[in-house]
Motif scaffolding. Structure first.
Motif, short mmCIF file in Angstrom:
data_model
loop_
_atom_site.label_atom_id
_atom_site.label_comp_id
_atom_site.label_asym_id
_atom_site.label_seq_id
_atom_site.Cartn_x
_atom_site.Cartn_y
_atom_site.Cartn_z
N ILE A 1 -6.35 5.27 -51.04
CA ILE A 1 -7.47 5.68 -51.91
C ILE A 1 -8.08 4.45 -52.57
CG2 ILE A 1 -8.14 7.07 -53.89
CD1 ILE A 1 -5.67 8.83 -53.35
N SER A 2 -7.24 3.66 -53.18
CA SER A 2 -7.72 2.51 -53.96
C SER A 2 -8.42 1.47 -53.09
CB SER A 2 -6.56 1.86 -54.70
OG SER A 2 -5.90 2.79 -55.53
N GLU A 3 -8.11 1.45 -51.79
CA GLU A 3 -8.69 0.44 -50.91
C GLU A 3 -10.09 0.81 -50.44
OE1 GLU A 3 -5.79 0.15 -47.85
OE2 GLU A 3 -4.37 -0.98 -49.08
N GLN A 4 -10.58 2.01 -50.77
CA GLN A 4 -11.90 2.41 -50.35
C GLN A 4 -12.97 1.56 -51.03
OE1 GLN A 4 -12.96 6.48 -49.85
NE2 GLN A 4 -10.85 7.20 -49.99
N GLU A 5 -14.08 1.39 -50.33
CA GLU A 5 -15.18 0.61 -50.89
C GLU A 5 -15.72 1.30 -52.13
OE1 GLU A 5 -19.58 -1.14 -49.54
OE2 GLU A 5 -18.26 -0.11 -48.09
N TYR A 6 -15.97 0.53 -53.17
CA TYR A 6 -16.45 1.08 -54.43
C TYR A 6 -17.90 1.53 -54.29
CZ TYR A 6 -17.23 1.45 -59.47
OH TYR A 6 -17.52 1.92 -60.72
N GLY A 7 -18.19 2.75 -54.76
CA GLY A 7 -19.57 3.22 -54.68
C GLY A 7 -19.68 4.68 -55.05
N PRO A 8 -20.92 5.19 -55.14
CA PRO A 8 -21.12 6.59 -55.51
C PRO A 8 -20.82 7.52 -54.34
CG PRO A 8 -23.22 5.56 -55.03
CD PRO A 8 -22.19 4.48 -54.92
N GLY A 9 -20.73 8.80 -54.63
CA GLY A 9 -20.48 9.79 -53.59
C GLY A 9 -19.55 10.86 -54.12
N LEU A 10 -19.73 12.08 -53.63
CA LEU A 10 -18.92 13.20 -54.09
C LEU A 10 -17.66 13.36 -53.26
CD1 LEU A 10 -21.63 15.94 -54.74
CD2 LEU A 10 -20.18 14.85 -56.45
N VAL A 11 -16.57 13.64 -53.94
CA VAL A 11 -15.28 13.92 -53.31
C VAL A 11 -14.71 15.17 -53.95
CG1 VAL A 11 -12.90 13.13 -53.07
CG2 VAL A 11 -14.77 11.54 -52.65
N TRP B 1 -8.55 7.63 -57.48
CA TRP B 1 -9.92 8.04 -57.14
C TRP B 1 -10.91 7.53 -58.18
CZ3 TRP B 1 -11.83 9.13 -52.74
CH2 TRP B 1 -11.04 9.73 -51.75
N HIS B 2 -10.51 7.51 -59.43
CA HIS B 2 -11.37 6.99 -60.49
C HIS B 2 -11.78 5.55 -60.18
CE1 HIS B 2 -12.12 7.08 -65.13
NE2 HIS B 2 -13.11 6.52 -64.48
N SER B 3 -10.86 4.78 -59.63
CA SER B 3 -11.11 3.37 -59.36
C SER B 3 -12.11 3.15 -58.22
CB SER B 3 -9.80 2.65 -59.02
OG SER B 3 -9.32 3.04 -57.74
N THR B 4 -12.41 4.21 -57.45
CA THR B 4 -13.35 4.06 -56.33
C THR B 4 -14.80 4.27 -56.74
OG1 THR B 4 -13.32 6.40 -55.67
CG2 THR B 4 -11.57 4.98 -54.79
N GLY B 5 -15.02 4.79 -57.95
CA GLY B 5 -16.38 5.06 -58.41
C GLY B 5 -16.91 6.41 -58.00
N ARG B 6 -16.13 7.18 -57.22
CA ARG B 6 -16.62 8.48 -56.75
C ARG B 6 -16.73 9.48 -57.90
NH1 ARG B 6 -16.30 5.10 -53.22
NH2 ARG B 6 -16.08 5.52 -50.98
N PRO C 1 -25.67 6.62 -66.91
CA PRO C 1 -24.89 5.90 -67.94
C PRO C 1 -23.40 6.19 -67.84
CG PRO C 1 -26.01 7.78 -68.92
CD PRO C 1 -26.51 7.68 -67.51
N VAL C 2 -23.00 7.26 -67.18
CA VAL C 2 -21.58 7.60 -67.08
C VAL C 2 -20.90 6.77 -65.99
CG1 VAL C 2 -19.91 9.45 -66.64
CG2 VAL C 2 -21.99 9.93 -67.93
N SER C 3 -21.44 6.81 -64.78
CA SER C 3 -20.83 6.06 -63.67
C SER C 3 -21.33 4.63 -63.60
CB SER C 3 -21.14 6.77 -62.34
OG SER C 3 -22.52 6.67 -62.03
N GLY C 4 -22.50 4.37 -64.18
CA GLY C 4 -23.09 3.04 -64.11
C GLY C 4 -23.89 2.80 -62.85
N PHE C 5 -23.98 3.77 -61.93
CA PHE C 5 -24.68 3.56 -60.67
C PHE C 5 -26.19 3.73 -60.84
CE2 PHE C 5 -20.48 4.91 -58.89
CZ PHE C 5 -20.18 3.70 -58.28
N PRO C 6 -26.97 2.96 -60.07
CA PRO C 6 -28.42 3.16 -60.09
C PRO C 6 -28.79 4.46 -59.39
CG PRO C 6 -27.82 1.55 -58.41
CD PRO C 6 -26.57 1.86 -59.18
#
Length: 486
Positions: free
Chosen positions: A72-82, A111-116, A443-448
């Motif tokens: 899980i932690s090795e996944q690329e950081y970014g937005p997306g629903l899981v 999972w939190h660490s992945t940004g999802r 503002p919550v996830s920080g993603f554009p």
């Protein structure tokens, strides 16, 4: 003669300061020129938070042991629903053990660490046999809710929705000993009380929503996001378009019902109900069973009407394959695109910048205004409020000015034109040319949040236009000539 000299001296002593003062005031004059950018709508798929196809992961919590979360932690950081489903069947006769709670803690933290953004469901059954798998005591289910909520609440900034109330086959709030009205209300009110109110809850049918909200009518704009349970209560449908009734989600076509009641309504009436309700709460799930109700044209119509913002990426494969083999015919931008891709680009919100304008009254005025027109062409709006601003970047240097825009993006409804306006003190801007960009971010996830414009860029934003500011012409030469250099 002496009198004439005195008069001349007096004249010069008063006139020169007036003239020079007037000249100095010329430096405050602003002569702006605004040129809007070219706005080209894009057909590309956008990687924005809280929308789209979700990936499903199942976890069976156990009385002892631990989970290896490295994958899980090795996944690329970014937005997306899981979607994460946590099966508690090993605790059907006891509270969740310390090991089980530790497993839940580790998985959510990874999972939190992945940004999802996470959709979470707790359940006791994956086999369609809920009565055999669920606890025999309602009080034990309530205890499980309290235990898991303590961990869930640590991840409010990534857990988006809690689906269901722990009971029912596949956790879908049906075929359970606890789906009578009294038990259902007990469970949902307890879950609401122990979980952070920023997390949406979700129930399986509009009938359940009406019963819990004690309202035959959907939310109005004035009631939306007001902190009440009804405003927090969303829908999930794991029988989307599987039959005329969405596999029992709606009543049969010939059923009779009073619109003032909470009971099931026939398909078109329930879709009309969702069309209003799901302007303000999320709606999603999975499509099932290849049949005429999920043929591509019918599917687009119902997904848009119900304001669907998320779907299972792998289920039902037969339906998803049918969409891939279908072709969209309509708007020139998407004409010829396969049905699956068309739906992908419209799940959730999709903002397009259409126009902009600049207004400035007088050269010495302090205030200038910028206005923008956007359109939401997606199936739904956003149910989280985004930050919106304009960035003015001076082309001759790296200097930037950020202008926040006061707006609530949760009311940027699908199909609507959105007018944004902001005013600023133009006297604070030095002369030069400024490139203007629209920036939307969570503002919550920080993603554009990227608009669907060809020119939009995740790093810079969406180009709005350029503003050139000139001061009074030849200011330096005029002051030098009239005042002189020292």
């Amino acid at each position: 003669m002496k009198k004439a000299k005195i008069l001349l001296i007096l004249f010069l002593s008063t006139a020169v300061p007036v003239v020079t003062g007037g000249i100095y005031r010329l430096k405050d004059l602003r002569f702006p020129y605004y040129e809007p950018a070219v706005y080209s709508e894009s057909a590309r798929e956008l990687d924005n938070p809280y929308i789209g196809w979700y990936q499903l992961y199942n976890y069976l919590l156990t009385a002892d042991g631990s989970y290896d979360t490295s994958e899980i932690s090795e996944q690329e950081y970014g937005p997306g629903l899981v979607m994460l489903q946590f099966n508690l069947q090993n605790f059907a006769d006891a509270p969740v053990s310390e090991a089980g709670l530790r497993q839940l803690t580790d998985i959510l933290a990874a999972w939190h660490s992945t940004g999802r953004q996470l959709i979470v469901r707790f359940l006791y059954d994956w086999d369609g046999n809920a009565p055999e798998q669920e606890p025999e005591s309602l009080s034990l289910i309530l205890e499980h809710m309290s235990q898991t909520a303590e961990i869930v609440n640590r991840h409010t900034d990534c857990i988006y929705i809690l689906q269901g109330i722990f009971v029912g086959s596949w956790g879908e709030m049906h075929s359970s000993n606890y789906m009578n009205e009294e038990d259902m209300l007990t469970l949902v009110h307890h879950l609401a009380s122990v979980t952070n109110p920023d997390i949406f809850l979700a129930v399986r049918t509009p009938e359940q929503w009406r019963t819990i909200a004690q309202s035959a009518a959907p939310l109005s704009a004035s009631e939306a996001f007001d902190g009440s349970l009804a405003a927090r209560l969303s829908l999930f449908n794991d029988g989307f378009m599987g039959s005329e009734t969405d596999l029992g989600t709606y009543a049969e076509a010939d059923a009779s019902f009073p619109l003032s009641g909470f009971g099931k309504r026939f398909r078109q009436a329930e879709l009309l109900f969702q069309e209003e309700l799901c302007l303000y709460v999320p709606n999603g799930g999975e499509v099932v069973i290849d049949n005429p109700y999920n043929d591509f044209p019918a599917a687009v119509q119902d997904l848009a009407r119900a304001h669907v913002s998320y779907l299972n990426s792998t289920y039902d494969r037969d339906v998803l394959s049918k969409w891939r083999e279908s072709v969209y015919h309509g708007e020139p931008l998407f004409d010829g695109m396969d049905g699956y891709d068309y739906i992908s680009r419209h799940l959730g919100y999709r903002y397009v910048l259409r126009a902009s304008d600049f207004s400035f009254s007088l050269p010495r005025a302090e205030t200038a205004s910028l206005s923008l027109v956007l359109e939401n062409v997606g199936f739904s709006g956003s149910y989280r409020s985004f930050d919106v601003s304009l960035t003015l970047k001076r082309t001759e240097s790296s200097r930037k000015y950020v202008l926040p825009i006061q707006t609530d993006t949760r009311f940027w409804n699908p199909g609507s034109e959105i007018l944004l306006e902001t005013s600023f003190d133009i006297q604070k801007l030095t002369a030069g040319t400024y490139e203007i960009f629209l920036n939307i971010s969570d503002p919550v996830s920080g993603f554009p949040v990227l608009p669907a414009n060809e020119e939009a860029d995740a790093a810079k934003g969406c180009p709005v236009g350029s503003l050139t500011i000139r001061k009074f012409p030849q200011w330096d030469s005029i002051t030098s000539a009239l005042i002189g250099k020292k």
